[in-house]
Enzyme design. Sequence first.
Site, PDB file in Angstrom:
ATOM      1  N   VAL A 167      31.459  36.136  38.405  1.00 30.28           N
ATOM      2  CA  VAL A 167      30.082  35.695  38.609  1.00 30.28           C
ATOM      3  C   VAL A 167      29.499  35.068  37.349  1.00 30.28           C
ATOM      4  O   VAL A 167      28.596  34.233  37.423  1.00 30.28           O
ATOM      5  CB  VAL A 167      29.203  36.875  39.094  1.00 30.28           C
ATOM      6  CG1 VAL A 167      29.001  37.894  37.993  1.00 30.28           C
ATOM      7  CG2 VAL A 167      27.855  36.375  39.604  1.00 30.28           C
TER       8      VAL A 167
ATOM      9  N   ALA B 129      34.235  44.220  34.390  1.00 25.03           N
ATOM     10  CA  ALA B 129      33.909  43.758  35.737  1.00 25.03           C
ATOM     11  C   ALA B 129      33.850  42.241  35.766  1.00 25.03           C
ATOM     12  O   ALA B 129      33.426  41.611  34.795  1.00 25.03           O
ATOM     13  CB  ALA B 129      32.571  44.335  36.202  1.00 25.03           C
ATOM     14  N   ASP B 130      34.278  41.682  36.866  1.00 28.58           N
ATOM     15  CA  ASP B 130      34.116  40.254  37.092  1.00 28.58           C
ATOM     16  C   ASP B 130      32.881  39.972  37.935  1.00 28.58           C
ATOM     17  O   ASP B 130      32.311  38.891  37.857  1.00 28.58           O
ATOM     18  CB  ASP B 130      35.365  39.687  37.773  1.00 28.58           C
ATOM     19  CG  ASP B 130      36.496  39.491  36.785  1.00 28.58           C
ATOM     20  OD1 ASP B 130      36.698  38.349  36.352  1.00 28.58           O
ATOM     21  OD2 ASP B 130      37.150  40.475  36.418  1.00 28.58           O
ATOM     22  N   ARG B 131      32.482  40.948  38.738  1.00 25.51           N
ATOM     23  CA  ARG B 131      31.247  40.812  39.521  1.00 25.51           C
ATOM     24  C   ARG B 131      30.810  42.202  39.975  1.00 25.51           C
ATOM     25  O   ARG B 131      31.617  42.977  40.488  1.00 25.51           O
ATOM     26  CB  ARG B 131      31.464  39.904  40.727  1.00 25.51           C
ATOM     27  CG  ARG B 131      30.189  39.576  41.506  1.00 25.51           C
ATOM     28  CD  ARG B 131      30.494  38.690  42.727  1.00 25.51           C
ATOM     29  NE  ARG B 131      31.014  37.389  42.346  1.00 25.51           N
ATOM     30  CZ  ARG B 131      30.374  36.235  42.499  1.00 25.51           C
ATOM     31  NH1 ARG B 131      29.149  36.231  43.002  1.00 25.51           N
ATOM     32  NH2 ARG B 131      30.941  35.098  42.165  1.00 25.51           N
TER      33      ARG B 131
ATOM     34  N   ALA C  30      33.826  44.239  41.587  1.00 27.12           N
ATOM     35  CA  ALA C  30      35.090  43.499  41.631  1.00 27.12           C
ATOM     36  C   ALA C  30      35.647  43.424  40.220  1.00 27.12           C
ATOM     37  O   ALA C  30      34.964  42.999  39.294  1.00 27.12           O
ATOM     38  CB  ALA C  30      34.868  42.096  42.188  1.00 27.12           C
TER      39      ALA C  30
END
Length: 384
Positions: free
Chosen positions: A98, A254-256, A264
Amino acid sequence: MSLQAIKYFDNQLQIIDQLQLPFVTEYIPIRSAQDGWYAIKEMRVRGAPAIAIVAILSLAVELNEIHTAGKLSSSSEEVGLFIIEKLHYLVTSRPTAVNLADAARKFENMVTEHTRAQDSTGQSLVAAYLKEAELMLVHDLSDNQNIGEYGAKWILERAATQGQNKVNVLTHCNTGSLATAGYGTALGVIRSLHAKNALNRVYCTETRPYNQGARLTAYELVHEKMPATLITDSMAASLLAKSHSKVSAIVVGADRVAANGDTANKIGTYALAVLAKYHGVKFLVAAPRTTIDRGTLTGTEIVIEERAPSEVTTIKGPLQGRVGDTLQMETIQLAATGIDVWNPAFDVTPAALIDAVITEKGVVEKGSDGFFHFDALFEESASS
């Protein structure tokens, strides 16, 4: 001293080519948005904060080159359309993270506002873009240091109730200087623990199939001489079950992060969260506010990138004893020819398995209703 994975000086951008780590440390130039796109897509740079920074700075380098060459339009509208088109293009390089989409959206809004000003020109728009891009790099480093401090404090306060002044922690994938502007998110928490002489040992998973833990996190830990042990992903349960290891917390990046706290992150994170819950180990997500996507209500809405089967069926590296200044990589087949492969790059950990989310503004725990509430984190941004 922390590694510097992103170097930006005098309108020139260089990044460590992470495909060659841990064997060779080589900086490669990024001269355009296209260079940035390929560096992200090919995972020469990775980590949600880092890819957003490299994407934005790659376009900054290209804009400066156009301006220096005398090819920049005087029309802010024309330059604005060019910038927005490039931003949309850069977002397609890594859709799950994100931070990249969030950065592109913020810069698009800045461009739109600037072009509406009566005295706006192509030159003034580029100058504004370059200034904001450089500030993004500075702010990310500061944010990571704050994440590290808040996370270390949270862990040590709870360890103290168990009579511990030093802790063992487990981390997954790579969330350090190689994944950010510097210091790191989850690895930043571990750095802070180490700086306070409160880290007994950090365990890092190899993080199959791309081996970011073995290649990158282990590289950073060795570089900074932290007490560290590498394990395979499937050893985590046995580690948590061993009384001698006494892992106090699992800290991941975290990526999102969805509005409800579903997270995620690199494939294998969900499994670690399940293990943490069973063994009574705190499971923490460390991420800047830019990773929290309040427009995504739950993890079911997150698009999960799927990658090439070859990442699972083969492994790359130099032959043992043949590591030198010139790296000659070999590809070794691991799996039976013809086997079907499923290779999701990420999984989604339900918020119910997460004890806290560590941000640059503080640690967010679940409310009395059992849910995460992130709105207070953004009130300062809205009023400033």
